[in-house]
Scaffold this active site. Structure first.
Site, mmCIF file in Angstrom:
data_model
loop_
_atom_site.group_PDB
_atom_site.id
_atom_site.type_symbol
_atom_site.label_atom_id
_atom_site.label_comp_id
_atom_site.label_asym_id
_atom_site.label_seq_id
_atom_site.Cartn_x
_atom_site.Cartn_y
_atom_site.Cartn_z
ATOM 1 N N GLY A 168 -13.313 21.262 -17.829
ATOM 2 C CA GLY A 168 -12.760 21.561 -16.520
ATOM 3 C C GLY A 168 -12.823 20.365 -15.584
ATOM 4 O O GLY A 168 -12.671 19.206 -16.005
ATOM 5 N N SER A 169 -13.084 20.632 -14.329
ATOM 6 C CA SER A 169 -13.010 19.581 -13.318
ATOM 7 C C SER A 169 -14.096 18.525 -13.428
ATOM 8 O O SER A 169 -13.993 17.478 -12.788
ATOM 9 C CB SER A 169 -13.045 20.196 -11.915
ATOM 10 O OG SER A 169 -11.853 20.924 -11.681
ATOM 11 N N THR A 170 -15.157 18.763 -14.227
ATOM 12 C CA THR A 170 -16.142 17.689 -14.411
ATOM 13 C C THR A 170 -15.512 16.495 -15.124
ATOM 14 O O THR A 170 -15.979 15.366 -14.963
ATOM 15 C CB THR A 170 -17.364 18.184 -15.211
ATOM 16 O OG1 THR A 170 -16.947 18.654 -16.497
ATOM 17 C CG2 THR A 170 -18.085 19.281 -14.468
ATOM 18 N N PHE A 171 -14.431 16.749 -15.881
ATOM 19 C CA PHE A 171 -13.749 15.638 -16.556
ATOM 20 C C PHE A 171 -13.015 14.739 -15.557
ATOM 21 O O PHE A 171 -12.622 13.620 -15.892
ATOM 22 C CB PHE A 171 -12.756 16.176 -17.597
ATOM 23 C CG PHE A 171 -12.202 15.112 -18.506
ATOM 24 C CD1 PHE A 171 -12.937 14.643 -19.581
ATOM 25 C CD2 PHE A 171 -10.948 14.566 -18.269
ATOM 26 C CE1 PHE A 171 -12.439 13.653 -20.408
ATOM 27 C CE2 PHE A 171 -10.440 13.574 -19.107
ATOM 28 C CZ PHE A 171 -11.187 13.117 -20.176
ATOM 29 N N LYS A 172 -12.844 15.193 -14.333
ATOM 30 C CA LYS A 172 -12.183 14.368 -13.323
ATOM 31 C C LYS A 172 -12.968 13.093 -13.045
ATOM 32 O O LYS A 172 -12.401 12.122 -12.525
ATOM 33 C CB LYS A 172 -11.986 15.176 -12.042
ATOM 34 C CG LYS A 172 -10.956 16.298 -12.204
ATOM 35 C CD LYS A 172 -10.908 17.212 -10.994
ATOM 36 C CE LYS A 172 -9.913 18.349 -11.212
ATOM 37 N NZ LYS A 172 -9.910 19.337 -10.119
#
Length: 485
Positions: free
Chosen positions: A215-219
């Protein structure tokens, strides 16, 4: 008469020779066949004739051995078994070994030839080597904080020391007591069947053997690629991102849960976790450079071991532009273990340098002398130091002004990134709540810990499943435990 005696003597000599040849055939030629025969219990009896070496955490053994008085004499025991099961695994007389019990079995069982006091000593004496011990890098306070923080929820925590790669905590829930599988009686069989039939899959090490959409941790990875490639430079400059964002070559329009994302700066997009901004940046960076950054941070590495194998985290290098947009926000085929995401946070914390994580500090002989030590770990510059500095700034803003406020620690510098990952057919599954972070104490020169937490939020209301709400408090507890040590 003399001739008959000579014939009898020759015949006896021939019989003796035949016996010697047959003995040699049995002991040398057919020895592997007999050793591997399931009916041959001698190897098992010999294996369990002495206590097994111990696995230590914080200088104290978390394992032991119990004298059963049976043929398979010594049986494995565990202290705080469910707490340390994702580290130790189990050593079972019936079902073999897993995790550290398996990876270090030679030392723990005494079979490692380096444990012999002299070369070929055991061949002369026939005595087994005294078993050695394995000293782990685990910090008990951090391990317990992670375990108690997850509580009854399914999930995992991985914590590493950025400057060295030492694994400080490795937790997976629901867990199990490895001692239930140590022996070979009926209770062991019943425990095995119960654990394997449990829908919560307690035998699965979620910290290292299960991959999730991050999810957004990959941002964090996407922002690193954009900053390294020069696609984004000024953290406060508008990004010219539409809202919603039409995925290239498709009719699908990507939207944001929060407002103020249209044309937002990278700083605002990070604080508010804007999908549109980071997806567009990933497409602008391109599949080749996105893949290069992801792989520099550890993705697509099938050889990672700590020393037991870690499941491969993946970033799809063949994604088309629409797929790349989704991959850049941690969806589509992007998948990661909690340990992998802890590595990403550690690289940001350590000026862009990524160190191979490790779980074994050293192995020792029975007398305490060092058999082997971890030594210096491989390090590579995964992202530019300037990029890492900007990412640290962005992650600090998330905790101080954005969605990661639940990880804030008074008096410490904390950076983080929340994530809520969709999964299942049509995103029908309950989302996974993520949080990745690092922390630096007031007197520390550099960050001392990097943490990744994932919570499988099936028991919560779908609208309440967020990385900031479920995962960030767990990460804070782990970071506080490390900073207090």
């Amino acid at each position: 008469m003399t001739r008959h005696i000579r014939h009898a003597a020759a015949f006896c000599a021939l019989l003796l020779l035949a016996l010697l040849v047959n003995a040699a055939r049995v002991q040398v030629v057919r020895a592997p066949e007999y050793d591997g025969n399931p009916a041959n219990r001698r190897p098992d009896i010999a294996r369990y004739q002495q206590p097994r070496g111990n696995i230590l955490a914080g200088g104290e053994p978390v394992t032991g051995s119990r004298d059963t008085g049976q043929h398979l004499r010594y049986e494995r025991t565990y202290r705080d078994g469910p707490l340390y099961a994702p580290v130790t695994g189990f050593a079972s007389q019936e079902y073999g070994t897993t995790l550290l019990e398996d990876a270090a079995d030679g030392v723990l069982s005494g079979a490692d030839p380096l444990l012999a006091p002299l070369p070929l000593w055991n061949d002369v004496t026939g005595a087994p080597n005294p078993a050695g011990d394995v000293v782990t890098t685990i910090l008990p306070a951090a391990q317990r904080a992670a375990y108690e923080g997850l509580g009854r929820r399914s999930g995992a925590v991985a914590a590493v020391e950025p400057a060295t790669g030492r694994v400080l905590a490795l937790v997976s829930t629901p867990s199990y007591d490895p001692g239930e599988l140590s022996g070979n009686g009926g209770s062991v069989l019943r425990s095995w069947r119960r654990l394997n039939g449990d829908p919560g899959r307690p035998l699965l090490n979620r910290a290292v053997r299960r991959t999730y959409p991050p999810g957004s941790t990959f941002k964090v990875v996407t922002a690193a690629a954009a900053l390294d490639a020069g696609v984004a430079e000024d953290l406060d400059a508008p990004t010219r991102s539409p809202g919603p964002y039409p995925l290239p070559g498709s009719r699908t329009r990507l939207t944001d849960e929060s407002g103020r994302c249209r044309n937002a700066s990278l700083r605002t997009a990070f604080e508010r976790s804007c999908n549109t901004v980071l997806a567009r940046l990933g497409v602008a960076v391109g599949a080749r450079r996105m893949t290069a950054t992801a792989e520099a941070l550890g993705f697509n590495d099938a050889g990672l071991a700590v020393p037991f194998p870690v499941a491969r985290s993946t970033f799809d290098p063949s994604a088309d532009p629409a797929q790349l947009a989704l991959s850049s926000i941690g969806q589509y085929n992007t998948r990661a273990t909690p340990l992998q995401m802890a590595m990403v946070a550690a690289a940001v914390a350590d000026r862009g340098r990524l160190r191979t994580p490790y779980l074994v500090e050293r192995t020792t002989r029975a007398g305490g002398s060092v058999l082997s030590a971890a030594g210096a770990r491989p390090v590579r510059q995964a992202v530019r130091p300037g990029t890492a500095a900007k990412l640290k700034e962005l992650m600090r803003d998330v905790v101080e002004h954005g969605t990661g406020a639940g990880a804030a620690i008074p008096g410490a510098v904390v950076g983080g990134k929340t994530g809520t990952a969709e999964h299942g057919v049509g995103n029908s599954g309950a989302p996974y709540a993520w949080f990745v972070s690092f922390a630096q104490g007031a007197r520390d020169l550099e960050p001392r810990v990097a943490v990744a937490v994932v919570v499988e939020g099936a028991a919560a209301d779908r609208g309440e499943i967020t990385g900031g709400g479920l995962a960030a408090p767990v990460a804070r507890a782990v970071m506080e435990a490390v900073l207090a040590s």
